[in-house]
Design a protein around this motif. Sequence first.
Motif, PDB file in Angstrom:
ATOM      1  N   SER A 104       0.834  -1.199   0.000  1.00  0.00           N
ATOM      2  CA  SER A 104       0.000   0.000   0.000  1.00  0.00           C
ATOM      3  C   SER A 104       0.869   1.250   0.000  1.00  0.00           C
ATOM      4  N   ILE A 105       0.289   2.340  -0.439  1.00  0.00           N
ATOM      5  CA  ILE A 105       1.026   3.602  -0.532  1.00  0.00           C
ATOM      6  C   ILE A 105       1.482   4.037   0.857  1.00  0.00           C
ATOM      7  N   GLY A 106       2.715   4.503   0.948  1.00  0.00           N
ATOM      8  CA  GLY A 106       3.283   4.950   2.213  1.00  0.00           C
ATOM      9  C   GLY A 106       4.246   3.953   2.828  1.00  0.00           C
ATOM     10  N   GLN A 107       4.204   2.702   2.377  1.00  0.00           N
ATOM     11  CA  GLN A 107       5.136   1.705   2.894  1.00  0.00           C
ATOM     12  C   GLN A 107       6.533   1.948   2.334  1.00  0.00           C
ATOM     13  N   VAL A 108       7.526   1.548   3.085  1.00  0.00           N
ATOM     14  CA  VAL A 108       8.914   1.686   2.658  1.00  0.00           C
ATOM     15  C   VAL A 108       9.278   0.520   1.749  1.00  0.00           C
ATOM     16  N   CYS A 109       9.894   0.848   0.639  1.00  0.00           N
ATOM     17  CA  CYS A 109      10.344  -0.172  -0.306  1.00  0.00           C
ATOM     18  C   CYS A 109      11.839  -0.371  -0.114  1.00  0.00           C
ATOM     19  N   SER A 135      10.388   5.536   0.248  1.00  0.00           N
ATOM     20  CA  SER A 135       8.955   5.489   0.524  1.00  0.00           C
ATOM     21  C   SER A 135       8.152   6.324  -0.470  1.00  0.00           C
ATOM     22  N   GLU A 136       8.838   6.983  -1.392  1.00  0.00           N
ATOM     23  CA  GLU A 136       8.176   7.744  -2.448  1.00  0.00           C
ATOM     24  C   GLU A 136       9.066   7.723  -3.686  1.00  0.00           C
ATOM     25  N   ASP A 137       8.519   8.183  -4.818  1.00  0.00           N
ATOM     26  CA  ASP A 137       9.309   8.222  -6.047  1.00  0.00           C
ATOM     27  C   ASP A 137      10.601   8.978  -5.775  1.00  0.00           C
ATOM     28  N   MET A 138      11.706   8.441  -6.265  1.00  0.00           N
ATOM     29  CA  MET A 138      13.013   9.011  -5.937  1.00  0.00           C
ATOM     30  C   MET A 138      13.804   9.249  -7.219  1.00  0.00           C
ATOM     31  N   SER A 139      14.538  10.352  -7.236  1.00  0.00           N
ATOM     32  CA  SER A 139      15.384  10.710  -8.367  1.00  0.00           C
ATOM     33  C   SER A 139      16.846  10.427  -8.010  1.00  0.00           C
ATOM     34  N   PHE A 140      17.530   9.692  -8.881  1.00  0.00           N
ATOM     35  CA  PHE A 140      18.947   9.388  -8.712  1.00  0.00           C
ATOM     36  C   PHE A 140      19.716  10.150  -9.786  1.00  0.00           C
TER      37      PHE A 140
END
Length: 133
Positions: A44-49, A92-97
């Motif tokens: 679910s949204i908000g969980q840490v990946c 935990s959210e879209d991330m830019s590398f």
Amino acid sequence: MNFKWPCALFMSSLLLIVISVKGHAQQPNKTTLKIKPVVCMVKSIGQVCEMTIAVDWTIPSAQDVCLYKDNAPLQCWKNQRKARTNISIAISEDMSFSLRNENMHVLAEQKVKINAAASRKYRRKLKSDWSFF
């Protein structure tokens, strides 16, 4: 008959020149940054990946570069032109590398997205709020 030999020789040498110029033009002269996988699935949204990403980058000339997760450095390389490594991350959210040089100039960038298996935004109700019975 004498005319065909010089013409054939000229055409074959012209073909060899075109092939050699085309081969030199296809050498990589730009910076590339490839991160795999680019999508992380959570329940679910908000969980840490938490996952391990494969990072593969190439730049035209050797220099000092670092891989950044937003503005935090993850790993740095000294005087390298290319590298391939695996890095464990938790997002935990879209991330830019981004791949940056020692002057903090962004050479290449890629996003890693988070997808939820059960998104609240698109989930429909199984029964209506009202009923005749």
